[in-house]
Design an enzyme around this catalytic site. Sequence first.
Site, PDB file in Angstrom:
ATOM      1  N   LYS A  42       0.810  -1.233   0.000  1.00  0.00           N
ATOM      2  CA  LYS A  42       0.000   0.000   0.000  1.00  0.00           C
ATOM      3  C   LYS A  42       0.841   1.281   0.000  1.00  0.00           C
ATOM      4  O   LYS A  42       0.452   2.274  -0.597  1.00  0.00           O
ATOM      5  CB  LYS A  42      -0.945   0.011   1.196  1.00  0.00           C
ATOM      6  CG  LYS A  42      -2.034  -1.063   1.135  1.00  0.00           C
ATOM      7  CD  LYS A  42      -2.990  -0.826   2.280  1.00  0.00           C
ATOM      8  CE  LYS A  42      -3.892  -1.991   2.558  1.00  0.00           C
ATOM      9  NZ  LYS A  42      -4.841  -1.676   3.639  1.00  0.00           N
ATOM     10  N   ASP A 102     -10.679   3.038   2.145  1.00  0.00           N
ATOM     11  CA  ASP A 102     -11.057   2.720   3.529  1.00  0.00           C
ATOM     12  C   ASP A 102     -11.769   3.913   4.178  1.00  0.00           C
ATOM     13  O   ASP A 102     -12.570   3.737   5.089  1.00  0.00           O
ATOM     14  CB  ASP A 102      -9.830   2.341   4.366  1.00  0.00           C
ATOM     15  CG  ASP A 102      -9.359   0.928   4.064  1.00  0.00           C
ATOM     16  OD1 ASP A 102     -10.165   0.131   3.536  1.00  0.00           O
ATOM     17  OD2 ASP A 102      -8.185   0.624   4.344  1.00  0.00           O
TER      18      ASP A 102
HETATM   19  P1  NAP Z   1      -1.360  -1.145  11.247  1.00  0.00           P
HETATM   20  O1  NAP Z   1      -1.069   0.046  10.404  1.00  0.00           O
HETATM   21  O2  NAP Z   1      -0.325  -2.183  11.454  1.00  0.00           O
HETATM   22  O3  NAP Z   1      -1.841  -0.602  12.706  1.00  0.00           O
HETATM   23  C1  NAP Z   1      -2.180  -1.493  13.721  1.00  0.00           C
HETATM   24  C2  NAP Z   1      -2.779  -0.731  14.894  1.00  0.00           C
HETATM   25  O4  NAP Z   1      -3.183  -1.688  15.895  1.00  0.00           O
HETATM   26  C3  NAP Z   1      -1.808   0.201  15.575  1.00  0.00           C
HETATM   27  O5  NAP Z   1      -2.520   1.282  16.115  1.00  0.00           O
HETATM   28  C4  NAP Z   1      -1.236  -0.694  16.684  1.00  0.00           C
HETATM   29  O6  NAP Z   1      -0.695   0.023  17.763  1.00  0.00           O
HETATM   30  C5  NAP Z   1      -2.491  -1.406  17.118  1.00  0.00           C
HETATM   31  N1  NAP Z   1      -2.231  -2.659  17.837  1.00  0.00           N
HETATM   32  C6  NAP Z   1      -1.821  -3.835  17.311  1.00  0.00           C
HETATM   33  N2  NAP Z   1      -1.706  -4.767  18.280  1.00  0.00           N
HETATM   34  C7  NAP Z   1      -2.066  -4.154  19.438  1.00  0.00           C
HETATM   35  C8  NAP Z   1      -2.167  -4.590  20.778  1.00  0.00           C
HETATM   36  N3  NAP Z   1      -1.841  -5.838  21.130  1.00  0.00           N
HETATM   37  N4  NAP Z   1      -2.576  -3.706  21.721  1.00  0.00           N
HETATM   38  C9  NAP Z   1      -2.895  -2.442  21.359  1.00  0.00           C
HETATM   39  N5  NAP Z   1      -2.828  -1.969  20.105  1.00  0.00           N
HETATM   40  C10 NAP Z   1      -2.422  -2.822  19.149  1.00  0.00           C
HETATM   41  O7  NAP Z   1      -2.627  -1.937  10.679  1.00  0.00           O
HETATM   42  P2  NAP Z   1      -3.915  -1.318   9.935  1.00  0.00           P
HETATM   43  O8  NAP Z   1      -3.666  -1.284   8.480  1.00  0.00           O
HETATM   44  O9  NAP Z   1      -4.310  -0.065  10.636  1.00  0.00           O
HETATM   45  O10 NAP Z   1      -4.979  -2.474  10.185  1.00  0.00           O
HETATM   46  C11 NAP Z   1      -5.468  -2.716  11.496  1.00  0.00           C
HETATM   47  C12 NAP Z   1      -6.548  -3.779  11.405  1.00  0.00           C
HETATM   48  O11 NAP Z   1      -7.645  -3.262  10.659  1.00  0.00           O
HETATM   49  C13 NAP Z   1      -6.129  -5.051  10.673  1.00  0.00           C
HETATM   50  O12 NAP Z   1      -6.607  -6.133  11.419  1.00  0.00           O
HETATM   51  C14 NAP Z   1      -6.837  -4.959   9.338  1.00  0.00           C
HETATM   52  O13 NAP Z   1      -7.157  -6.234   8.830  1.00  0.00           O
HETATM   53  C15 NAP Z   1      -8.085  -4.196   9.705  1.00  0.00           C
HETATM   54  N6  NAP Z   1      -8.661  -3.435   8.571  1.00  0.00           N
HETATM   55  C16 NAP Z   1      -9.978  -3.661   8.266  1.00  0.00           C
HETATM   56  C17 NAP Z   1     -10.546  -2.961   7.211  1.00  0.00           C
HETATM   57  C18 NAP Z   1     -11.969  -3.219   6.850  1.00  0.00           C
HETATM   58  O14 NAP Z   1     -12.362  -2.917   5.719  1.00  0.00           O
HETATM   59  N7  NAP Z   1     -12.784  -3.725   7.749  1.00  0.00           N
HETATM   60  C19 NAP Z   1      -9.784  -2.016   6.499  1.00  0.00           C
HETATM   61  C20 NAP Z   1      -8.453  -1.801   6.860  1.00  0.00           C
HETATM   62  C21 NAP Z   1      -7.899  -2.525   7.902  1.00  0.00           C
HETATM   63  P3  NAP Z   1       0.878   0.415  17.775  1.00  0.00           P
HETATM   64  O15 NAP Z   1       1.009   1.643  16.927  1.00  0.00           O
HETATM   65  O16 NAP Z   1       1.173   0.664  19.209  1.00  0.00           O
HETATM   66  O17 NAP Z   1       1.628  -0.772  17.212  1.00  0.00           O
END
Ligand code: NAP
Length: 279
Positions: free
Chosen positions: A69, A104
Site C-alpha cells: 500500500k 477505507d
Molecule cells: P497497522 O497500520 O499495522 O496498525 C495497527 C494498529 O493496531 C496500531 O494502532 C497498533 O498500535 C495497534 N495494535 C496492534 N496490536 C495491538 C495490541 N496488542 N494492543 C494495542 N494496540 C495494538 O494496521 P492497519 O492497516 O491499521 O490495520 C489494522 C486492522 O484493521 C487489521 O486487522 C486490518 O485487517 C483491519 N482493517 C480492516 C478494514 C476493513 O475494511 N474492515 C480495512 C483496513 C484494515 P501500535 O502503533 O502501538 O503498534
Amino acid sequence: MSAPKTAACVIGWPVKHSRSPKLHGYWLNRYGIDGAYRTEEVAPADFAAFLGSLQSKGYVGANVTIPHKEAALALTKPDARARNVGVANTVWFEDGELRSTNTDVEGFIGALDAAAPGWDQRTRTALVVGAGGAGRAAVYGLIERGIKTIYVANRTYERAAELADHFGPSVKPAQWADIATLLPASDLLTNATQLGMDGQLPLDLDVRLLPSGAVVSDIVYVPLKTPLLAAAEARGFATSNGLDMLLYQAVRGFELWFGVRPEVTAEQRAMLVADLVKR
Ligand code: NAP
C-alpha cells in the site's frame, strides 16, 4: 469463450485469502458486466514492475493490499484521501495516468451511515483507538464529515501524536491509559486495531462508560461480532462492523473500473458472512 472486456485485480503478497474476488464477482454478475476480478500474488521486489505493466496485462485498475500500500502511493498520482492516510489501496487509469485513492475512508463512513443514519449530526466528540493505516483512514473520514473533536488513543503514544500533528487541532492524541477517562464524552467509539480479532486479545474497555446514544464501530470482521460490538449491542448502542466497512470500501473501485456505482446488498453481505463462517 473470449476474454472478458474489463478486468481488475487485487495485488498482494500473499493474497489468496482475499474476499475481494467474491465481493466484486457478486456485482459483476448482478449488473451483467462482461468483466473479471482476479487475485495477483506479487512479491515486493516485483511490485513496481507489475504496476508499470498493469495495462499491458489487460487491467483497468486494481486494489492493492499488504504489503504494497505504501509503494502504491509512491508510484501513482494519489488523491487527497490517499495522501492524508499515507497509503493507497485502489488504483485506476485516468487521462493516461495511474491514479490512486484510499477507499477505507469511505468504507468506514459508509458503514457508519448504514448502521446509524444521522450519526454525524449527533457526534461532537469521537474516540478512535488505533493510529495505524485504518486509524488514519477513520480519522480522515471523520474530518471530512466535519466532526469537531477527534481523540486518537494508541498503544504507542508517539504514533497518535504524529497523526494529530499531521491532521491539525481537531485531532488530539491520547495515552492508552486515558481511554476510560475519554469514554463518557465520546459520542462515537471506533476500534481501529487488531484487538478483538480471532486469536487476539479483546479491546479491554468498559462500554458502560459511554454516553447514551453513542455509536460503536469496529474495523475487525473476523469475528463479525467482536467482544466490543457484543458488549455495545448488549447495552443498546448502535454498532457498525468491519464487514460493512469492507463492503462499502469496495464501491468506489468497482465504479472506477467498471463504470457502475454498485449497491451493497443484504444478499451480498450474507454471501460473505457464509464465506467467513466456512473458513
Ligand atoms: P497497522 O497500520 O499495522 O496498525 C495497527 C494498529 O493496531 C496500531 O494502532 C497498533 O498500535 C495497534 N495494535 C496492534 N496490536 C495491538 C495490541 N496488542 N494492543 C494495542 N494496540 C495494538 O494496521 P492497519 O492497516 O491499521 O490495520 C489494522 C486492522 O484493521 C487489521 O486487522 C486490518 O485487517 C483491519 N482493517 C480492516 C478494514 C476493513 O475494511 N474492515 C480495512 C483496513 C484494515 P501500535 O502503533 O502501538 O503498534
